[in-house]
Scaffold this active site. Structure first.
Site, PDB file in Angstrom:
ATOM      1  N   ASP A  52      -9.737  -6.864   1.298  1.00  0.00           N
ATOM      2  CA  ASP A  52      -8.860  -5.677   2.072  1.00  0.00           C
ATOM      3  C   ASP A  52      -8.002  -5.022   1.847  1.00  0.00           C
ATOM      4  OD1 ASP A  52      -8.505  -4.503   5.043  1.00  0.00           O
ATOM      5  OD2 ASP A  52      -8.197  -5.904   5.737  1.00  0.00           O
ATOM      6  N   GLU A  80      -6.263  -0.222  -0.713  1.00  0.00           N
ATOM      7  CA  GLU A  80      -5.953   1.063  -1.607  1.00  0.00           C
ATOM      8  C   GLU A  80      -5.260   1.444  -2.681  1.00  0.00           C
ATOM      9  OE1 GLU A  80      -7.811   0.346   2.495  1.00  0.00           O
ATOM     10  OE2 GLU A  80      -5.605  -0.713   1.438  1.00  0.00           O
ATOM     11  N   ASP A 126      -9.981  -0.291  10.719  1.00  0.00           N
ATOM     12  CA  ASP A 126      -9.040  -0.319  12.039  1.00  0.00           C
ATOM     13  C   ASP A 126      -9.021   0.756  13.338  1.00  0.00           C
ATOM     14  OD1 ASP A 126      -7.810  -2.202  10.494  1.00  0.00           O
ATOM     15  OD2 ASP A 126      -6.071  -1.576  10.142  1.00  0.00           O
TER      16      ASP A 126
END
Length: 946
Positions: A525, A528, A602
């Protein structure tokens, strides 16, 4: 609500604003505009399938800027057009601030995104004169690239029509390197006030050339302006698809304002967007700069290979061949304008002619989707967080108690010791090995989160090694970069570095990551990367990566480098008997499909987020990354029981199927919903498990030729113009299954669109739905999933309910034969051991099933290619049989039949098997069942109904 102030609009992104302004300037000058880019014809050569030349950019009061052009005609039929900058390539420059960043334009994106052959192939020069050069290429030399010298442009031609056009509007823009000219400051005498500089009306706005400030962070921009831009037109094409990840419709909207349109370009700059908004061109977690354009019976595509921040404007114009027709019968052209902050201008063109052809060629270039382990396509249970190892075991037991199937349970960040990855909290997870063993007893798996930010805490072995081995991302001064994420002060692994990848590999060994086991897999996760105190919640663009590349050059690749490294690490955990890794990523780029699954981030527990998940998942599928899903139930907030139930019914058709929830939400495991919701959710989960053979076959097809796993209307019905924009229903692989999830509150029925003349049948009761080019109402109360079977297909499934997919391994198969209008049907089945790489040595079953109306027989045909492990595998599967054949739409001539003849290959005599006939009732089709033909699924055989 998303915090818009944390993310740039085009006007706040210097190069975006400049390129849009450039386009406006060109439009204002209209026919008087001439693009300043021209090929120096004397430099043009064609050799070995590659055209090379120099483009000269005219610059006022300066020498022309030399831009090397390379056009490569690939064996696949694709074309690559690359434009560099000679002065940057030869490093004849000096950057400001003493920056040590690489002087070349970033030219390594292909190293990460491309696995296909990039060499040229045979071409023919159809014509060459002072105006330009026409190259014939592709299969049968049927394609043409018409390259004009002055101004530079390229038309890509198929069937004597231009399908893709470069620089037709003259928007090409390569901001060349130039030194900053420091203006002398006028001395201000005592008592005088400093007057602002006077900027002439026609002067170039340099305000964002040399530094740029946003949200309190200043980008030093040592290289100055260096963006690349190009207009790419699709003449005659109304619909364009792709360029995920965004939340709008599958058919991309216009972006220059107007009713129903966006007023911002589609942005691709991988970002951690908290509570993202719907129907927006705003950037999200991943990006694939691959676009398809589709019109009746024709698809083409472009792939913009650039990893920097990228924006895409889309404008459509309708023209009429007859001025009196009022637009009726005219054609629509789609014009797109692409611009990236840095790097090469590097674009691939695919001329189709079908979407399948475009995707297969793109897949050859960037690699097909991975073939995952069987468990990975079953159901995953997750939340932030299961709080103890006993909590995990209790959830596991309760799924069994309520007879609800699942395969994987997940751990978010709270399992760690103070958010230090590769550790366990000794108070809440004292026995991770015991937890893993309980899961393994039913063939279940554990997924643990490992993020790229490493806690900066003295004595933490991982961060100490990261620092001492010099494996972290650096800031612009060349020191280790420090930012904030979940652990607080953190450093980031630089997975662009081969040494860092090797180090990362060692961290996942069972001895290093104690408490993990062979059934432990990984979730990457925040890659980015997400940096809580960084500009736009990410890393500064002037940070430095391995090879001295600036972060601005590689930003959209960053997430892929991490999940690639994690995949590699899992691959090496068991070197003697490697098994297929499973890695989930949030951030992605073209090529990510080779080593990861992805989810849409999300989302929220709202009906509109459920509806939005479908076009988002379809967009990823037609962009070459099909192993995708959305958080079932919504990550933020508490769904109503109706919404939760409907989301499970939709999630049954996500390629990646995971329930997930935020730490502040109420627990929502399916067994907690209560009646009738738990029962209905369980039915949805069992449907997924029943159809796992069909899903696995679709995943195999995706891993072979890049086909989408879930397929939009335009892909299946390329001639049906009414269906091109439909994005709330889809087909599953090549099975003919057509799903239309319910996405509105209180719905009792749905409208499903049928494009063709085939008969469709309700999956559950065989009710006939028929009638092309229109919508049909389907009864859809809460306990009903709208799912149709298209005639002409054979669907493999397993009907025995089990607790996990591992326990289904030796179960028999059912074949559902759905007869088409012509009385025929066919389908395929792919089976292997579901975990190892032995299929690469022939350890698999691949069968084609065909029902022929002419012979009134069902035949199993081998599609496999034998290898060194074929014989052994077939022997191990000899006892796995077909236990039932269901024929939907069975002919009336069978009404009196009570048996069929089953003949296995190699057998001289057949055997009689019972056939039961069921007559049509009202709108429901007739059907027949062959019970226990007992033929091996891996063998050849024939069932004779005559």
């Amino acid at each position: 609500m998303v915090k818009h102030e944390n993310f740039k609009t085009c006007d706040q992104s210097g190069f975006c604003k400049r390129n849009r302004a450039y386009a406006d300037q060109v439009a204002a000058q209209s026919s008087s505009w001439t693009s300043p880019y021209n090929i120096d014809a004397q430099t043009l050569i064609v050799k070995d399938g590659v055209l090379m030349a120099k483009i000269l950019k005219s610059v006022e009061n300066s020498k022309p800027v030399q831009l090397p052009l390379v056009v490569t005609f690939l064996k696949s039929g694709a074309v690559r057009v690359t434009i560099d900058e000679a002065k940057r390539h030869s490093k004849e420059i000096e950057f400001r601030h003493g920056s040590q960043a690489r002087k070349e334009r970033y030219n390594e994106a292909s190293k990460w995104a491309i696995v296909g052959d990039l060499s040229g192939t045979e071409v023919q020069i159809a014509s060459r004169d002072k105006e330009g050069t026409t190259i014939q290429y592709g299969p049968g030399m049927k394609y043409q690239a018409v390259i004009r010298n002055s101004p530079f442009s390229v038309d890509f031609v198929r069937d004597e029509q231009v399908h893709v056009k470069f620089n037709g509007q003259g928007l090409m823009n390569m901001e060349h390197w130039r030194p900053k000219v420091e203006k002398e400051k006028k001395e201000v005498k005592e008592g005088e006030t400093e007057e602002p500089d006077q900027v002439p009306d026609n002067a170039v706005d340099e305000s964002t050339w040399w530094e740029e400030t946003f949200g309190g962070n200043t980008d030093s921009k040592p290289k100055g302006p260096e963006s690349v831009g190009l207009d790419i037109a699709f003449p005659g094409y109304e619909h364009v698809f792709g360029i995920p990840e965004h939340t709008g419709p599958l058919s991309l909207k216009e972006t220059r304002g107007g009713s129903g349109n966006f007023d911002q370009p589609y942005r691709m700059y991988n970002s951690d967007v908290f509570e993202y908004e719907l129907d927006s061109p705003m950037t999200l977690y991943g990006s694939i700069p691959f676009m398809q354009a589709h019109r009746k019976d024709s698809t083409v595509g472009v792939f913009w290979l650039n990893a920097a921040e990228t924006w895409v404007d889309i404008v459509k114009s309708k023209t009429s061949s007859n001025p009196l027709s009022l637009g009726i019968g005219g054609k629509t052209d789609t014009r797109t304008h692409w611009f990236s902050e840095s790097g090469l201008l590097d674009v691939f063109v695919f001329l189709g002619p079908s979407s399948r052809d475009v995707m297969q060629t793109y897949s050859e270039l960037t690699g097909p989707s991975q073939l995952p382990q069987q468990f990975a396509i079953a159901y995953h249970q997750c939340r932030w967080n299961y709080v103890t190892d006993e909590d995990v075991k209790d959830v596991d037991r309760k799924f069994d108690k309520h007879s609800i199937p699942y395969d994987v349970i997940w751990l978010d960040i709270e399992y760690t010791d103070g958010k230090k990855y590769f550790t366990w909290d000794s108070h809440t997870f004292p026995d991770p090995i015991g937890m893993g063993k309980q899961l393994d007893s039913h063939g279940r798996k554990l997924v643990a989160i490992i993020d790229p930010h490493i806690k900066n805490e003295a004595g933490y072995r991982i961060v100490d090694e990261l620092k001492s081995k010099n494996l972290a991302v650096k800031n612009k001064e060349g020191n280790i970069y420090e930012g904030w994420c979940w652990p607080g002060s953190s450093h980031w692994i630089d997975a662009f570095s081969p040494a860092a990848v090797k180090w990362w590999q060692g961290l996942f060994s069972y001895s290093a990551f104690t408490g993990s086991g062979p059934n432990t897999f990984i979730w990457n996760d925040m890659n980015e990367p997400s940096v809580f105190n960084g500009p736009e919640t990410t890393m500064p663009k002037d940070n430095i990566h391995h090879g001295d590349w600036e972060h601005r050059d590689v930003h959209n690749l960053n997430g892929m480098t991490l999940h690639n490294a994690t995949y590699n690490a899992l691959l090496h955990r068991d070197p003697k008997s490697p098994r297929r890794p499973f890695v989930l990523t949030r951030s992605f780029f073209a090529g990510s499909q080779r080593s990861a699954a992805v989810w849409t981030g999300d989302n929220e527990a709202k009906w509109d987020h459920l509806a939005a998940s479908i076009p988002m998942i379809l967009a990823n599928n037609i962009a070459g990354f099909p192993f995708v899903g959305a958080d079932v139930g919504g990550f933020f907030g508490n769904p109503s029981k109706e919404l939760l139930t409907r989301w499970y019914q939709a999630g049954t058709f996500y390629p990646f199927f995971r329930g997930h929830a935020h730490i502040d939400t109420r627990r929502r495991e399916p067994y907690l919903a209560g009646g009738p919701y738990t029962r209905i959710i369980t039915q949805a989960l069992r449907l997924r498990y029943q159809l796992l053979p069909a899903w696995y076959t679709a995943f195999h097809e995706a891993a072979t030729d890049g086909s989408p796993i879930v397929r939009p209307q335009y892909y299946i019905h390329p001639s049906d113009e009414r269906g091109f924009a439909i994005d709330d229903q889809f087909y599953i692989g090549g099975t003919g299954l057509l799903a239309k999830p319910v996405t509105t509150e209180g719905a009792q029925e749905v409208d499903i669109y049928i494009a063709d003349d085939e008969r469709y049948y309700d999956y559950f009761n065989y009710k006939i739905v028929h009638g092309r080019g229109k919508s049909h109402k389907l009864h859809a109360p809460l306990d009903k999933i709208p799912l149709l079977m298209q005639g002409g297909h054979i669907i493999p499934r397993k009907d025995r309910p089990r607790r996990s997919s591992a326990l289904m391994k030796w179960d028999p198969f059912t074949l559902v034969v759905v007869l088409g209008n012509d009385g025929n049907a066919e389908g395929t089945l792919y089976v292997d051991d579901g975990e190892s790489f032995n299929y690469q040595d022939g350890a698999y079953i691949h069968r084609k099933f065909t029902f022929s109306v002419g012979t009134q027989s069902l035949v199993s045909e081998d599609l496999a290619t034998a290898g060194k492990k074929t014989k052994e595998y077939l022997k191990s599967m000899a006892a796995v049989k077909v236990e039932k054949v269901v024929v939907v739409g069975a002919p009336k001539s069978w009404a009196g039949k009570d048996e069929v003849l089953v003949v296995e290959d190699g057998s001289k005599e057949g055997k009689k098997v019972v056939l039961s006939w069921h007559d049509a009732e009202g709108e429901k089709a007739a059907w027949a069942v062959v019970r226990d033909p007992a033929v091996a699924v891996g063998s050849g055989w024939k069932i004779d109904f005559s």
